[in-house]
Scaffold this motif. Structure first.
Motif, PDB file in Angstrom:
ATOM      1  N   THR A   1       0.854  -1.189   0.000  1.00 16.60           N
ATOM      2  CA  THR A   1       0.000   0.000   0.000  1.00 16.60           C
ATOM      3  C   THR A   1       0.892   1.241   0.000  1.00 16.60           C
ATOM      4  O   THR A   1       2.065   1.177   0.385  1.00 16.60           O
ATOM      5  CB  THR A   1      -0.926   0.064   1.234  1.00 16.60           C
ATOM      6  N   THR A   2       0.319   2.359  -0.408  1.00 15.07           N
ATOM      7  CA  THR A   2       1.021   3.638  -0.360  1.00 15.07           C
ATOM      8  C   THR A   2       0.008   4.742  -0.099  1.00 15.07           C
ATOM      9  O   THR A   2      -1.176   4.585  -0.411  1.00 15.07           O
ATOM     10  CB  THR A   2       1.791   3.908  -1.664  1.00 15.07           C
ATOM     11  N   THR A   3       0.462   5.829   0.487  1.00 16.11           N
ATOM     12  CA  THR A   3      -0.403   6.974   0.764  1.00 16.11           C
ATOM     13  C   THR A   3       0.068   8.171  -0.042  1.00 16.11           C
ATOM     14  O   THR A   3       1.261   8.507  -0.021  1.00 16.11           O
ATOM     15  CB  THR A   3      -0.417   7.321   2.258  1.00 16.11           C
ATOM     16  N   LEU A   4      -0.853   8.800  -0.728  1.00 18.25           N
ATOM     17  CA  LEU A   4      -0.556   9.975  -1.543  1.00 18.25           C
ATOM     18  C   LEU A   4      -1.310  11.168  -0.972  1.00 18.25           C
ATOM     19  O   LEU A   4      -2.522  11.105  -0.784  1.00 18.25           O
ATOM     20  CB  LEU A   4      -0.982   9.726  -2.995  1.00 18.25           C
ATOM     21  N   ASP A   5      -0.595  12.251  -0.673  1.00 18.32           N
ATOM     22  CA  ASP A   5      -1.208  13.462  -0.140  1.00 18.32           C
ATOM     23  C   ASP A   5      -1.628  14.386  -1.285  1.00 18.32           C
ATOM     24  O   ASP A   5      -0.780  14.812  -2.084  1.00 18.32           O
ATOM     25  CB  ASP A   5      -0.249  14.199   0.787  1.00 18.32           C
ATOM     26  N   VAL A   6      -2.918  14.677  -1.354  1.00 18.75           N
ATOM     27  CA  VAL A   6      -3.461  15.600  -2.347  1.00 18.75           C
ATOM     28  C   VAL A   6      -3.780  16.907  -1.628  1.00 18.75           C
ATOM     29  O   VAL A   6      -4.605  16.936  -0.712  1.00 18.75           O
ATOM     30  CB  VAL A   6      -4.721  15.020  -3.007  1.00 18.75           C
ATOM     31  N   THR A   7      -3.125  17.987  -2.030  1.00 16.27           N
ATOM     32  CA  THR A   7      -3.240  19.266  -1.331  1.00 16.27           C
ATOM     33  C   THR A   7      -4.329  20.152  -1.938  1.00 16.27           C
ATOM     34  O   THR A   7      -4.475  20.206  -3.159  1.00 16.27           O
ATOM     35  CB  THR A   7      -1.899  20.016  -1.372  1.00 16.27           C
ATOM     36  N   VAL A   8      -5.077  20.837  -1.059  1.00 18.23           N
ATOM     37  CA  VAL A   8      -6.070  21.820  -1.502  1.00 18.23           C
ATOM     38  C   VAL A   8      -5.790  23.148  -0.817  1.00 18.23           C
ATOM     39  O   VAL A   8      -5.232  23.191   0.289  1.00 18.23           O
ATOM     40  CB  VAL A   8      -7.514  21.363  -1.194  1.00 18.23           C
ATOM     41  N   TYR A   9      -6.176  24.239  -1.474  1.00 21.82           N
ATOM     42  CA  TYR A   9      -5.976  25.581  -0.934  1.00 21.82           C
ATOM     43  C   TYR A   9      -7.290  26.362  -0.965  1.00 21.82           C
ATOM     44  O   TYR A   9      -8.113  26.175  -1.870  1.00 21.82           O
ATOM     45  CB  TYR A   9      -4.951  26.362  -1.765  1.00 21.82           C
ATOM     46  N   THR A  10      -7.465  27.222   0.018  1.00 25.28           N
ATOM     47  CA  THR A  10      -8.571  28.178   0.003  1.00 25.28           C
ATOM     48  C   THR A  10      -8.019  29.566  -0.302  1.00 25.28           C
ATOM     49  O   THR A  10      -6.815  29.792  -0.228  1.00 25.28           O
ATOM     50  CB  THR A  10      -9.318  28.203   1.344  1.00 25.28           C
ATOM     51  N   GLY A  11      -8.932  30.494  -0.626  1.00 23.78           N
ATOM     52  CA  GLY A  11      -8.502  31.822  -1.031  1.00 23.78           C
ATOM     53  C   GLY A  11      -8.054  32.710   0.100  1.00 23.78           C
ATOM     54  O   GLY A  11      -7.443  33.756  -0.133  1.00 23.78           O
ATOM     55  N   SER A  12      -8.346  32.334   1.333  1.00 21.82           N
ATOM     56  CA  SER A  12      -7.973  33.181   2.472  1.00 21.82           C
ATOM     57  C   SER A  12      -7.693  32.306   3.692  1.00 21.82           C
ATOM     58  O   SER A  12      -8.049  31.127   3.723  1.00 21.82           O
ATOM     59  CB  SER A  12      -9.099  34.172   2.788  1.00 21.82           C
ATOM     60  N   ILE A  13      -7.041  32.888   4.681  1.00 18.54           N
ATOM     61  CA  ILE A  13      -6.730  32.191   5.924  1.00 18.54           C
ATOM     62  C   ILE A  13      -8.026  31.935   6.682  1.00 18.54           C
ATOM     63  O   ILE A  13      -8.859  32.823   6.848  1.00 18.54           O
ATOM     64  CB  ILE A  13      -5.766  33.019   6.795  1.00 18.54           C
ATOM     65  N   ALA A  14      -8.178  30.709   7.148  1.00 19.36           N
ATOM     66  CA  ALA A  14      -9.409  30.334   7.842  1.00 19.36           C
ATOM     67  C   ALA A  14      -9.420  30.892   9.260  1.00 19.36           C
ATOM     68  O   ALA A  14      -8.455  30.742  10.014  1.00 19.36           O
ATOM     69  CB  ALA A  14      -9.548  28.812   7.885  1.00 19.36           C
ATOM     70  N   GLY A  15     -10.534  31.568   9.641  1.00 18.11           N
ATOM     71  CA  GLY A  15     -10.687  32.061  10.998  1.00 18.11           C
ATOM     72  C   GLY A  15     -11.108  30.963  11.945  1.00 18.11           C
ATOM     73  O   GLY A  15     -10.990  31.090  13.169  1.00 18.11           O
ATOM     74  N   SER A  16     -11.588  29.858  11.388  1.00 20.14           N
ATOM     75  CA  SER A  16     -11.959  28.665  12.144  1.00 20.14           C
ATOM     76  C   SER A  16     -11.819  27.473  11.221  1.00 20.14           C
ATOM     77  O   SER A  16     -11.680  27.633   9.998  1.00 20.14           O
ATOM     78  CB  SER A  16     -13.402  28.775  12.671  1.00 20.14           C
ATOM     79  N   ASP A  17     -11.840  26.260  11.752  1.00 22.51           N
ATOM     80  CA  ASP A  17     -11.748  25.072  10.904  1.00 22.51           C
ATOM     81  C   ASP A  17     -12.877  25.084   9.876  1.00 22.51           C
ATOM     82  O   ASP A  17     -14.036  25.339  10.205  1.00 22.51           O
ATOM     83  CB  ASP A  17     -11.849  23.805  11.740  1.00 22.51           C
ATOM     84  N   LYS A  18     -12.510  24.805   8.608  1.00 24.16           N
ATOM     85  CA  LYS A  18     -13.510  24.720   7.548  1.00 24.16           C
ATOM     86  C   LYS A  18     -13.433  23.329   6.926  1.00 24.16           C
ATOM     87  O   LYS A  18     -12.361  22.857   6.573  1.00 24.16           O
ATOM     88  CB  LYS A  18     -13.261  25.785   6.483  1.00 24.16           C
ATOM     89  N   THR A  19     -14.576  22.670   6.786  1.00 24.41           N
ATOM     90  CA  THR A  19     -14.626  21.312   6.256  1.00 24.41           C
ATOM     91  C   THR A  19     -15.446  21.274   4.976  1.00 24.41           C
ATOM     92  O   THR A  19     -16.531  21.857   4.901  1.00 24.41           O
ATOM     93  CB  THR A  19     -15.230  20.346   7.294  1.00 24.41           C
ATOM     94  N   PHE A  20     -14.913  20.574   3.983  1.00 27.11           N
ATOM     95  CA  PHE A  20     -15.575  20.455   2.682  1.00 27.11           C
ATOM     96  C   PHE A  20     -15.763  18.972   2.345  1.00 27.11           C
ATOM     97  O   PHE A  20     -14.917  18.134   2.676  1.00 27.11           O
ATOM     98  CB  PHE A  20     -14.742  21.118   1.586  1.00 27.11           C
ATOM     99  N   ASN A  21     -16.863  18.651   1.668  1.00 25.47           N
ATOM    100  CA  ASN A  21     -17.131  17.278   1.247  1.00 25.47           C
ATOM    101  C   ASN A  21     -16.347  16.935  -0.014  1.00 25.47           C
ATOM    102  O   ASN A  21     -16.134  17.787  -0.885  1.00 25.47           O
ATOM    103  CB  ASN A  21     -18.626  17.080   0.983  1.00 25.47           C
TER     104      ASN A  21
END
Length: 240
Positions: free
Chosen positions: A48-68
């Motif tokens: 098995t292997t693990t691959l990290d897929v990175t995502v970015y938002t347009g601004s710094i989060a003021g609190s944790d933000k979760t997306f489906n």
């Protein structure tokens, strides 16, 4: 003069205060996107292997933000991947990571493709999807297929399939009157395969002359034949 100077000072001070109050603040950039549109990797045999897929938002989060997360695995082997259902952008950052786990379950020798999207939450704009392509790492063995045609090369085609029925290499498109052809082949060591030769007319390699075929892998003949084999002839072999 003193009165005029006082009036001018008040006007300048008022204008300065007004400018401070009217300072332009740009709106928050509401979007989320993948760092890359494509990733590729390999999986060791039985591993098995693990691959990290990175995502970015347009601004710094003021609190944790979760997306489906939405995954299209129609181009990948069943049971060969695990993708989290959500991705979280931690407070104080604009970056999140989707840890994709890939395993050697039914991979075969072909390329597997996962298409990953972020679900639109109605607030943020969402960038394009990303594709994770992965294969099973293997030790390659080389060989060749030699065909002597019967005079009607256009009727002949062939393929090699893996244990899951996937076509890993194939050939065809030969010309009538062509005497012979030699094809180079690369497969994985220690695997089970099936070689199939086909004739659209249904008389094999038999008219107007008898033809032959020989499949050799790593110096060993794995399949051979010729003459009238009908519409097709198949031979199972391994690369042990």
């Amino acid at each position: 003069m003193k009165k005029l100077a006082y009036i001018l000072m008040m006007l300048i001070t008022g204008a300065s205060l007004q400018n401070c109050e009217d300072t332009y603040l740009p709106p928050e950039l509401k979007y989320i996107t993948f760092a890359k549109t494509a990733y590729s990797t390999g999986v060791d045999v039985g591993g098995t292997t693990t691959l990290d897929v990175t995502v970015y938002t347009g601004s710094i989060a003021g609190s944790d933000k979760t997306f489906n997360i939405i995954v299209d695995g129609s181009g990948a082997a069943d049971g060969s991947y695990e993708v989290p259902s959500t991705v979280t952008i931690p407070k104080g950052t604009n970056e999140g990571v989707i840890a994709v786990t890939l395993s050697d379950n039914n991979l075969g020798i072909g390329v597997n493709n996962l298409v990953i999207d972020i679900e639109n939450d109605g607030i943020n704009s969402v960038g394009n999807s990303t594709t994770v392509s992965y294969i099973q790492n293997c030790t390659e063995v080389s060989g060749s297929l030699a065909i002597t045609f019967d005079g009607y090369g256009s009727e002949t085609s062939w393929e090699i399939t893996d244990a899951l029925g996937g076509v890993v290499v194939s050939g065809g498109g030969y010309a009538d009157g062509q005497v012979s052809a030699t094809e180079s082949i690369t497969l994985c060591s220690g695997r089970d395969y099936t070689f199939t030769i086909k004739d659209v007319y249904g008389d094999g390699l038999s008219y107007p002359a008898n033809g032959t075929y020989t499949l050799t892998i790593d110096g060993t003949v794995k399949a051979s034949g010729g003459g009238d084999f009908g519409s097709s002839e198949s031979t199972d072999f391994d690369t042990n």
